[in-house]
Write an enzyme that holds these catalytic residues in place. Structure first.
Site: not given
Ligand SMILES: NC(=O)c1ccc[n+]([C@@H]2O[C@H](COP(=O)([O-])OP(=O)(O)OC[C@H]3O[C@@H](n4cnc5c(N)ncnc54)[C@H](O)[C@@H]3O)[C@@H](O)[C@H]2O)c1
Length: 405
Positions: A158, A260, A265, A288
């Site tokens: 993301i 979000d 929740e 969410h």
């Molecule tokens: N709001 C929603 O509806 C929704 C939908 C999809 C995903 N998400 C959430 O969004 C987040 C990101 O998703 P994604 O697919 O990009 O995940 P991803 O695993 O591809 O990326 C997460 C990144 O965060 C980095 N990271 C982890 N801890 C860290 C820290 N303390 N400091 C800096 N970097 C750190 C990791 O190295 C990784 O590159 C996840 O938590 C996921 O659950 C939310």
């Protein structure tokens, strides 16, 4: 395995997208659909003879359900989370589990972009005033996003997509990630989170849900943000201290926020939403829904249906959430054996010894292990005797043996 007259059976629950149904049917599966979740008893009564099971977040898969489904090859979680499935039991019974980790990422990114613009233009205030009959035409406090500095914490699926879209809007992108990540476009990597907080006009969190991220962003981090900056979190609820965020909004240190995801929740539609963030000015709170779009649902349907079919046809487990990752290009001719086993020393040597004893040539082979489970794909020539299969299946370490093609 089924014969031409006996198609593989798929049972899809919880109104999984019609694209998944169409894809499976097109490829010869007999598909049954149910428009709701089934409880353990209902499910146990329906899964005998089912080869593929599709669920979303409201169906729980226990070991008892798995025990009632001896033919089950794979479970598709047509969603992101897999907590509703006993993954360990699935592995022990040789059932692969797949989900859709990327399908809704674009939807999240688009919502972030929309919220950054809405907060920067103070659209919430303008909208509320208009609904109250107040015509407040003024430019005060409203800005363009062009030229502003976006700080992305977590540069994964993301965060990195957001980086590209934000640059196309003319924003300067800074990011911080604990892992080594390639900077896209002109994005600049920050060595620490503090460095990012010191430069960013907008800070947005996209970290994953590892336990160490609990309380990642609290009083100290908000205090380091630039005066008048914006804060967004669409990652996980437990990473942010909402009490601290409230104070920094009320004090005017932060100009706005969009949230979000929440530490607690509501379980269902209509349940009361309780949060320190209710009633704050220029704060967008959403239930969410970052990844909740029809496009994401469609993509999830296509993606997971594809993974299930690929696993059934080739044995490849790329992106499986519970089995070792093993992917081997399908052989042009001959047969493929997939052997899931308890991960103890010498299994590979035993398998290959049996094949050698029966004069069966190995054309290709790949082994992967994950905890207590090992998985090996072996491509063999066209000639083998049923005795080979029986011996492999009869090994004390064998969890499941499949003969493909
Ligand atoms: N709001 C929603 O509806 C929704 C939908 C999809 C995903 N998400 C959430 O969004 C987040 C990101 O998703 P994604 O697919 O990009 O995940 P991803 O695993 O591809 O990326 C997460 C990144 O965060 C980095 N990271 C982890 N801890 C860290 C820290 N303390 N400091 C800096 N970097 C750190 C990791 O190295 C990784 O590159 C996840 O938590 C996921 O659950 C939310």
């Amino acid at each position: 395995m089924s014969t031409a007259t006996e198609p593989l059976r798929a049972l899809l629950l919880e109104s999984i997208h019609s694209d998944a149904v169409a894809s499976l049917e097109k490829n010869g599966y007999a598909v049954e659909t149910v428009d709701r979740a089934l409880d353990e008893n209902e499910l146990t009564a329906r899964v005998a003879g089912v080869h593929l099971l599709g669920i979303r977040s409201k169906t729980t898969i226990t070991d008892s359900v798995l025990a009632a489904a001896p033919e089950l090859l794979a479970i598709g979680a047509f969603c992101i989370g897999t907590n509703q499935i006993d993954l360990s039991a699935a592995s022990q019974r040789g059932v692969a589990v797949f989900n859709a980790p990327f399908s809704n990422t674009r939807s999240v990114v688009e919502l972030v972009v929309a919220e950054i613009i809405a907060l920067t233009r103070r659209l919430l205030d303008k909208n509320s005033l208009m609904h109250a009959g107040v015509w407040d035409k003024s430019a005060e406090g409203a800005h363009e996003v062009r030229g502003r500095r976006l700080g992305i914490i977590g540069y994964g699926n993301i965060g990195s997509q957001l980086s590209v879209l934000a640059e196309s809007l003319g924003m300067s992108v800074f990011f911080y990630d604990t892992a080594d990540k390639l900077a896209l476009g002109n994005a600049r990597r920050c060595a620490t989170m503090e460095e990012l907080l010191a430069v960013a006009d907008v800070v947005t969190l996209h970290v994953d849900g590892r336990p160490g991220n609990s309380g990642l962003f609290g009083e100290a981090e908000f205090a380091r943000m630039r005066p008048g900056s914006l804060f967004l979190n669409l990652s996980r609820g437990f990473v942010v201290d909402h009490g601290a965020l409230r104070q920094h909004i009320e004090s005017g240190h932060l100009a706005g926020a969009a949230i979000d995801v929440f530490p607690h929740e509501p379980k269902g539609r209509g349940d009361e939403f309780v949060s320190e963030l209710r009633g704050l000015p220029n704060v967008i709170i959403t239930p969410h829904i970052g990844g909740s779009t029809e496009e994401a649902q469609q993509d999830i349907g296509q993606f997971v249906a594809g993974k299930l079919q690929d696993f059934t046809a080739t044995g490849n487990t790329a992106l499986s959430v519970n089995l070792p990752t093993v992917s081997l290009p399908a052989p042009a001719e001959g047969h493929r054996l997939t052997h899931l086993h308890r991960n103890t020393p010498g299994v590979l040597a035993t398998i290959n010894g049996i094949l050698a004893d029966h004069d069966v040539n190995i054309e290709g082979q790949l082994l992967g292990t994950r905890g207590e489970i090992g998985y090996v794909i072996t491509d063999i020539g066209t000639r083998y005797t049923p005795d080979v299969i029986e011996q492999l299946r009869g090994l004390p370490t064998t969890v499941r043996l499949r003969l493909l093609s």
